[in-house]
Design an enzyme around this catalytic site. Sequence first.
Site, PDB file in Angstrom:
ATOM      1  CD  GLU A 195       1.838  -4.761 -17.355  1.00 44.62           C
ATOM      2  OE1 GLU A 195       2.987  -4.329 -17.438  1.00 44.62           O
ATOM      3  OE2 GLU A 195       1.516  -5.706 -16.584  1.00 44.62           O
TER       4      GLU A 195
HETATM    5  C1  ACM Z   1       1.100  -3.343 -13.011  1.00 42.90           C
HETATM    6  O1  ACM Z   1       2.191  -3.123 -12.448  1.00 42.90           O
HETATM    7  N1  ACM Z   1       1.052  -4.092 -14.097  1.00 42.90           N
HETATM    8  C2  ACM Z   1      -0.138  -2.782 -12.498  1.00 42.90           C
END
Ligand code: ACM
Length: 525
Positions: free
Chosen positions: A334
Amino acid sequence: MKKNVLLALLAGMMVQLTVSCKTRIPADLTKANLIPKPVTVTATGSSFELNESTVVYVQEGSEELKQIGQLLADEIKAITDLTLKVQTTAQAPKRNGLFLTITPENTQIGTEGYDLMVTEDVVTLKANQSAGVFRGLQTIKQVLTFTNGADPKQQPVWLMATGNIVDYPEYAYRGAMLDVARHFFEVKDVKRLIDLLADYKINILHLHLSDDQGWRIEIKSWPKLTAIGGSTEVGGGEGGFYTQEQYKEIVQYAKERYITIIPEIDMPGHTNAALASYPELNCNNKAPKLYTGMKVGFSSLCTSKEITYKFVDDVIGEVAALTDGPYIHIGGDESHATKEKDYIKFMNRVQDIVKAHGKTMIGWDEVAHADIKPEAIIQYWAKSKNALLGVEKGAKVIMSPSKQAYLDMQYDSTTHLGLHWAGYVELDQAYNWDPANLVEGINKENVLGVESPLWSETVTNMDEIEYMVFPRIIGHAEIGWTAVENRSWEDYKVRLAKHGKRLKELGVNYYASPLIPWENEDATK
Ligand code: ACM
C-alpha cells in the site's frame, strides 16, 4: 542355584507377570481428535497408563532433548497434575516410560516430522531432529487429553491410546502475524501467543514492528524512532516498544518452542511514525504529526534522499543482528504515496541491503513489481496478479489470502471487533481452501507455506487477540500441516469441537462459532 536366589527370581517374575498382565482399558488412537490431523495413525486398541511413577526418559547426549523432556513433564503436570521425573538414559526403557530420542534415519519425515509409538508399556517419540520431537510432544499432549474424553481432574487414571503415528508437515512455513504497531502488546502477551501457537505446530511468528501509528523496536542508532514514534497508537493510547533486550527475550522464548520470529519493518509506505521522528526522512524536511487514526497509504520515506538508505541500512543492520531466522520482512504494501518508478528503485536497493546483512527478503505481494531476486519471498494477501508476477521471477509465495487467512476480519456481522473490508471470515471460510489451488498458476511447488495475519487497528488487549485468533488459526495450522487430501471440513469441525474444552482450560477467550458442535460447554460469548 541357591534357594533364596531362586525365590528372588521367582518373585521378580511374578511382579513382571502382574505388571504385564494388568488389564488395560481399551482406547482408540484414531479417535484422539488430533489437530493438525497426522499423516498416518494406526490404532492397536489398548492404552498406556500414566501414573506418578512414570518417567520421562531422554536419550543422553542432547541438551535440546533434555529441555524438551522437561517441557513434556511440565505439560503433563499441567494436564494431569502428575509430577514426572525426567531422566537421561542410554537405552530405551522397558516399561512405564515416555522415551524421547533423536535417530536421524527416517528420510520420509524430514526436519519436523516424528514417529510416535504407544504400547501398553512404553511411549516412544522418535524424530530426526529436536524440532520433530517438539512437534511430536504436542501430539502426545493431545492424545493424553483426548484419549478418554473424561473430565481430567476426576479421571482416576491417565491414559494414552496405543498405536503408531507417523507424521510430518505439508508446508515448511506455517505462520501467524501479530501487528504490534497499531496497538502495542507487552512481551508477556507475545509469549502467551507463542505458547498457544506452538500447541498447533505453528513454526513462524511474524511481528509487524512498524507502521504509521507506531515504531515498536528499539534502534540504537536512531533512538527517536521509539522515543517519538513509539509514543502512541491507534486511538491515542500511550503505545510502547520493545527494547532490544526484550526483543531478544521474545526471540529466545520462541526458539525454545521451535518458532522463528520474522521481524517486519514496513517501507516505504506505512512510515508516518518514522517520518514524525526524523524530519530528514521527509522530502520537505518537515516532520508530520504523529498519527493515531486507521487510514492507510498516505506516507512515504523520501526515496530520492541518500539519508533514507543510510536509515534503512542502520535499521536493517540492527534488526538482522537480533534475528536468528533467515528472513527479514520489508513490507512494501500500500505505498500509494510513492511513485511506481521510485518504489521499484527503492525496493531494489532495500533488497540489496537485506542481503548485505545476511538475510532474505520477504515482502507483501506488491513487492513483486521490483527486480526481485529468485530467493525473495512474496506474501500474497490481495492481488493474485502480483503473486503470479513474483512466481514468474522465481520467488516462492507465502499464502495469506485476506478473504480466508486475515484474522482481523470479523466472523460475521455481529462480531464486536475487527473489520470486514475483505468480507466475513467464519470458520468454514477460513478452513475450506487449498494453498496450492487458490490462485491459478500458483502450484504446490511455488508455495512456501501459509500465514495468518492479525492486524490490530481494533484489537487492544490479549483477550481480544485470542478472540480473533482462536479458533480460526487452528484451521490454518491444519491447512499448513496436513495434506489437502487428508482433510475435510466435516471431519475437522468434529475434532475442533473437542478442543473447546482444552482451550477453555487454558483460559483462551475463543470465538465459540455456531458452526461447531462444541461439547459440554456453553458458548464463550
Ligand atoms: C496489508 O494488509 N496491507 C498487507
